[in-house]
Design an enzyme around this catalytic site. Structure first.
Site, PDB file in Angstrom:
ATOM      1  N   LYS A 219       0.817  -1.217   0.000  1.00 53.85           N
ATOM      2  CA  LYS A 219       0.000   0.000   0.000  1.00 53.85           C
ATOM      3  C   LYS A 219       0.845   1.259   0.000  1.00 53.85           C
ATOM      4  O   LYS A 219       2.001   1.256   0.429  1.00 53.85           O
ATOM      5  CB  LYS A 219      -0.972  -0.030   1.179  1.00 53.85           C
ATOM      6  N   ARG A 254      -4.359 -10.052   3.867  1.00 55.05           N
ATOM      7  CA  ARG A 254      -4.593 -10.031   2.423  1.00 55.05           C
ATOM      8  C   ARG A 254      -3.324  -9.512   1.758  1.00 55.05           C
ATOM      9  O   ARG A 254      -2.955  -8.351   1.957  1.00 55.05           O
ATOM     10  CB  ARG A 254      -5.786  -9.128   2.125  1.00 55.05           C
TER      11      ARG A 254
HETATM   12  C1  7PM Z   1      -5.159   0.441  -5.854  1.00 59.71           C
HETATM   13  C2  7PM Z   1      -5.145   0.858  -4.537  1.00 59.71           C
HETATM   14  C3  7PM Z   1      -5.523  -0.835  -6.156  1.00 59.71           C
HETATM   15  C4  7PM Z   1      -5.524   0.002  -3.532  1.00 59.71           C
HETATM   16  C5  7PM Z   1      -5.882  -1.703  -5.158  1.00 59.71           C
HETATM   17  C6  7PM Z   1      -5.916  -1.281  -3.851  1.00 59.71           C
HETATM   18  C7  7PM Z   1      -8.299  -4.166   0.618  1.00 59.71           C
HETATM   19  C8  7PM Z   1      -9.260  -4.948   0.012  1.00 59.71           C
HETATM   20  C9  7PM Z   1      -8.225  -3.731  -1.479  1.00 59.71           C
HETATM   21  C10 7PM Z   1      -8.140  -4.234   2.044  1.00 59.71           C
HETATM   22  C11 7PM Z   1      -9.901  -5.842   2.027  1.00 59.71           C
HETATM   23  C12 7PM Z   1      -5.141  -3.178  -2.608  1.00 59.71           C
HETATM   24  C13 7PM Z   1      -6.275  -2.191  -2.737  1.00 59.71           C
HETATM   25  N1  7PM Z   1      -7.650  -3.435  -0.324  1.00 59.71           N
HETATM   26  N2  7PM Z   1     -10.062  -5.789   0.693  1.00 59.71           N
HETATM   27  N3  7PM Z   1      -9.206  -4.662  -1.318  1.00 59.71           N
HETATM   28  N4  7PM Z   1      -8.968  -5.090   2.693  1.00 59.71           N
HETATM   29  N5  7PM Z   1     -10.688  -6.655   2.759  1.00 59.71           N
HETATM   30  O1  7PM Z   1      -4.083  -2.727  -2.137  1.00 59.71           O
HETATM   31  O2  7PM Z   1      -7.326  -3.542   2.675  1.00 59.71           O
HETATM   32  O3  7PM Z   1      -5.241  -4.324  -3.035  1.00 59.71           O
HETATM   33  S1  7PM Z   1      -7.833  -3.014  -2.999  1.00 59.71           S
END
Ligand code: 7PM
Length: 274
Positions: A219, A254
């Site tokens: 992140k 995750r």
């Molecule tokens: C761009 C920025 C693309 C952030 C994708 C993301 C989470 C999630 C995501 C989380 C749960 C990523 C995020 N983040 N589901 N889906 N918890 N439960 O880093 O923190 O994958 S998308």
């Protein structure tokens, strides 16, 4: 500890490997190629120790374009079916849309992962009907604008209040308390300071006596700490963040980098087992 979910009963950390099924992540052209490579990636993550494969069609990502329900179903369902045909690994579906939740579980998904915490019209009822575990994530605002000036009174207390309300809504809809997983939603409407507060005080979410899932992998908060904006330079920081979350009570993780995280969490689990 009265942990009564299918997860972390044993005290073992549960790793969820991220599988994106967006056209640009796996397409070399045809749909078949894309399903094949998504399947291969899922099986690789399982071999590396992932307990859950999180299948997402990108509609829930911050800044992502809205994907139609039909397009999202066309992306994720063939992948879920392909994984299920080859493996008994647990599959979660990363979606906020009740129709996608329903189709995904029919195709073999076991868990619903909703960054919108089942706030879409009909989502609570569908999840109650499906009777599968649900991960409810906190997000302030909506993906397009959530990072412009997020404000909290106290980020941990505010998210605890949000969880209280969403748990009550889930239970009123007929979702069993033991099927609820909580996620503070790192990066979703939070500044670096907010994210650090959350990580430091993650243990406060144990008051709910529900499993806590964290998504810290690669992140941008880690990029800010490292002063490096390249997401592929965040492996070590991601593993460190997962370990700190584990120490502070998280039981599900995750992640993109399954093998590295699984190994690191084995060390945490070894101490927890003493
Ligand atoms: C761009 C920025 C693309 C952030 C994708 C993301 C989470 C999630 C995501 C989380 C749960 C990523 C995020 N983040 N589901 N889906 N918890 N439960 O880093 O923190 O994958 S998308």
């Amino acid at each position: 500890m009265s942990q009564i979910s299918p997860f972390s009963q044993t005290g073992k950390s549960v790793v969820m490997g991220i599988l994106n099924t967006t056209p640009d992540s796996f397409s070399d052209g045809g749909q078949f190629v894309s399903v094949e490579s998504a399947l291969a990636q899922a099986l690789k993550m399982q071999r590396e120790g992932a307990d859950i494969i999180d299948v997402g069609g990108e509609s829930t990502r911050p800044g992502a374009k809205n994907v139609s329900t039909v397009d999202e179903i066309e992306r994720v369902i063939p992948v879920i079916m392909a994984i299920r045909k080859q493996s008994d690994v647990l599959i979660s579906i990363d979606t906020s849309k009740p129709e996608v939740m329903n189709e995904a579980v029919k195709a073999g998904a076991n868990i619903i992962n909703d960054v919108n915490a089942l706030r879409a019209q009909g989502a609570l009822d569908v999840c109650a009907q499906l009777a599968v575990p649900v991960c409810i994530m906190h997000m302030q605002g909506e993906p397009r604008t959530m990072q412009d000036k997020p404000v909290y009174d106290d980020v941990v207390d505010d998210i605890k209040q949000f969880f209280e309300q969403r748990i009550e809504a889930c239970i009123n809809a007929g979702i069993k308390r033991q099927n609820i997983i909580l996620d503070p939603g790192f990066g979703f409407g939070k500044t670096l300071e907010h994210n650090l507060q959350l990580l430091k005080r993650l243990g406060e979410f144990q008051v709910f006596e529900l499993p806590v899932l964290v998504g810290l992998s690669r992140k941008s908060m880690l990029g800010k700490i490292l002063h490096d904006s390249a997401a592929d330079n965040r492996l070590y920081a991601s593993v460190a963040a997962a370990v700190l979350a584990a120490v502070n009570g998280a039981s599900l993780f995750r992640v993109h980098d399954v093998k590295a995280t699984v190994d690191a969490l084995k060390v945490c689990d070894a101490l927890n087992g003493m």
